[in-house]
Design a protein around this motif. Structure first.
Motif, mmCIF file in Angstrom:
data_model
loop_
_atom_site.group_PDB
_atom_site.id
_atom_site.type_symbol
_atom_site.label_atom_id
_atom_site.label_comp_id
_atom_site.label_asym_id
_atom_site.label_seq_id
_atom_site.Cartn_x
_atom_site.Cartn_y
_atom_site.Cartn_z
ATOM 1 N N ALA A 41 -24.740 -30.989 -51.651
ATOM 2 C CA ALA A 41 -23.799 -32.102 -51.755
ATOM 3 C C ALA A 41 -22.676 -31.003 -52.769
ATOM 4 N N LEU A 42 -23.102 -29.871 -52.927
ATOM 5 C CA LEU A 42 -21.913 -29.001 -53.030
ATOM 6 C C LEU A 42 -20.747 -28.433 -51.862
ATOM 7 N N THR A 43 -21.241 -28.253 -50.906
ATOM 8 C CA THR A 43 -21.410 -27.619 -49.447
ATOM 9 C C THR A 43 -19.971 -28.699 -49.144
ATOM 10 N N LEU A 44 -20.554 -30.047 -49.871
ATOM 11 C CA LEU A 44 -19.878 -31.252 -48.898
ATOM 12 C C LEU A 44 -18.540 -31.277 -50.315
ATOM 13 N N LEU A 45 -18.417 -31.123 -51.363
ATOM 14 C CA LEU A 45 -17.775 -30.870 -52.373
ATOM 15 C C LEU A 45 -16.973 -29.796 -52.161
ATOM 16 N N PHE A 46 -17.054 -29.011 -51.859
ATOM 17 C CA PHE A 46 -15.920 -27.819 -51.424
ATOM 18 C C PHE A 46 -15.001 -27.776 -50.596
ATOM 19 N N CYS A 47 -15.957 -28.475 -49.302
ATOM 20 C CA CYS A 47 -15.024 -28.905 -48.080
ATOM 21 C C CYS A 47 -13.950 -29.935 -48.104
ATOM 22 N N LEU A 48 -14.254 -31.265 -49.222
ATOM 23 C CA LEU A 48 -13.736 -31.860 -49.183
ATOM 24 C C LEU A 48 -12.450 -31.108 -50.055
ATOM 25 N N MET A 49 -12.807 -30.830 -51.175
ATOM 26 C CA MET A 49 -11.443 -29.243 -51.917
ATOM 27 C C MET A 49 -10.555 -29.353 -51.770
ATOM 28 N N ILE A 50 -10.637 -28.262 -50.521
ATOM 29 C CA ILE A 50 -10.029 -27.422 -49.256
ATOM 30 C C ILE A 50 -9.431 -28.435 -48.521
ATOM 31 N N TRP A 51 -10.119 -29.341 -47.752
ATOM 32 C CA TRP A 51 -9.733 -30.415 -47.194
ATOM 33 C C TRP A 51 -8.252 -30.852 -47.924
ATOM 34 N N GLY A 52 -8.438 -31.137 -49.484
ATOM 35 C CA GLY A 52 -7.672 -31.892 -50.314
ATOM 36 C C GLY A 52 -6.455 -30.771 -50.103
ATOM 37 N N LEU A 53 -6.067 -29.659 -50.456
ATOM 38 C CA LEU A 53 -5.586 -29.156 -50.667
ATOM 39 C C LEU A 53 -4.616 -28.742 -49.483
ATOM 40 N N LEU A 54 -5.507 -28.613 -48.384
ATOM 41 C CA LEU A 54 -5.010 -28.129 -46.334
ATOM 42 C C LEU A 54 -4.098 -29.868 -46.019
ATOM 43 N N VAL A 55 -4.576 -30.739 -46.652
ATOM 44 C CA VAL A 55 -3.614 -32.322 -46.904
ATOM 45 C C VAL A 55 -2.402 -31.885 -47.205
ATOM 46 N N ILE A 56 -2.729 -31.775 -48.552
ATOM 47 C CA ILE A 56 -1.392 -31.760 -49.800
ATOM 48 C C ILE A 56 -0.718 -31.092 -49.547
ATOM 49 N N THR A 57 -1.104 -29.323 -48.478
ATOM 50 C CA THR A 57 0.105 -28.510 -48.372
ATOM 51 C C THR A 57 0.186 -29.109 -47.892
ATOM 52 N N GLY A 58 -0.382 -28.893 -46.545
ATOM 53 C CA GLY A 58 0.962 -29.979 -45.010
ATOM 54 C C GLY A 58 1.800 -31.282 -45.314
ATOM 55 N N ARG A 59 1.332 -31.655 -46.349
ATOM 56 C CA ARG A 59 2.273 -32.882 -46.443
ATOM 57 C C ARG A 59 4.174 -31.910 -47.496
ATOM 58 N N THR A 60 3.759 -30.586 -48.165
ATOM 59 C CA THR A 60 4.071 -30.674 -48.568
ATOM 60 C C THR A 60 5.253 -29.357 -48.113
ATOM 61 N N VAL A 61 4.815 -28.444 -46.693
ATOM 62 C CA VAL A 61 5.697 -27.348 -46.468
ATOM 63 C C VAL A 61 5.846 -28.178 -45.265
ATOM 64 N N GLY A 62 5.609 -29.225 -45.078
ATOM 65 C CA GLY A 62 5.499 -30.019 -43.542
ATOM 66 C C GLY A 62 5.030 -29.254 -42.435
ATOM 67 N N MET A 63 5.311 -29.141 -41.160
ATOM 68 C CA MET A 63 5.309 -29.093 -39.650
ATOM 69 C C MET A 63 5.497 -27.166 -39.460
ATOM 70 N N ARG A 64 4.187 -26.308 -39.292
ATOM 71 C CA ARG A 64 4.402 -25.421 -38.202
ATOM 72 C C ARG A 64 4.664 -25.082 -38.081
ATOM 73 N N PRO A 65 5.379 -24.115 -37.440
ATOM 74 C CA PRO A 65 5.884 -23.689 -35.602
ATOM 75 C C PRO A 65 4.064 -23.928 -35.056
ATOM 76 N N GLU A 66 3.030 -23.411 -35.323
ATOM 77 C CA GLU A 66 1.971 -23.941 -34.624
ATOM 78 C C GLU A 66 1.685 -25.316 -34.349
ATOM 79 N N ASP A 67 2.052 -25.688 -35.205
ATOM 80 C CA ASP A 67 1.558 -27.670 -35.455
ATOM 81 C C ASP A 67 2.402 -28.180 -34.126
ATOM 82 N N ARG A 68 3.075 -27.731 -34.061
ATOM 83 C CA ARG A 68 4.223 -27.860 -33.033
ATOM 84 C C ARG A 68 4.298 -27.861 -31.483
#
Length: 136
Positions: A41-68
């Protein structure tokens, strides 16, 4: 951040399936395993936390060259940041954490010594570039 968020989304789905399955199987076997279920359960929550951070950062920063698809290597060239060449502060911080955790084993008074070392380490991180060779 697109690829990284997809990896963590897969991990969220995986642990969302495994956690209740593990709890159900151990309960059916006659002894419910609390620690294993808690770890999943804690591993699930930690993965959820990191995923949320990556999604929010991805929306804020925008597309990186590696993603295009048309991203070039030269687009990421340049300085990544400033990093101190050498410092004793990480040693003091690791020592403080070690003493705090040993205080749980040997006595809470030792944790107080670790907290004092932790304050020393935090001040070292904060004032590292105000003294010595790297002051500015």
């Amino acid at each position: 951040m697109k690829t990284e968020s997809k990896i963590f989304l897969f991990l969220i789905i995986f642990f969302a399936v495994v956690t209740p399955s593990y709890a159900y199987v151990t309960w059916q076997m006659g002894h419910f395993e609390v620690i294993g279920t808690t770890v999943f359960a804690l591993t699930l929550l930690f993965c959820l936390m990191i995923w949320g951070l990556l999604v929010i950062t991805g929306r804020t920063v925008g597309m990186r060259p590696e993603d295009r698809k048309d991203g070039e290597i030269v687009e990421n060239a340049g300085a990544l940041g400033f990093f101190p060449p050498s410092s004793i502060v990480p040693f003091w911080s690791a020592l403080a954490i070690t003493v705090i955790l040993l205080g749980v084993v040997y006595g809470w008074w030792l944790s107080l010594v670790g907290v004092a070392l932790g304050i020393w380490g935090a001040c070292g991180w904060a004032y590292e570039f105000y003294t010595g060779d790297y002051k500015h």
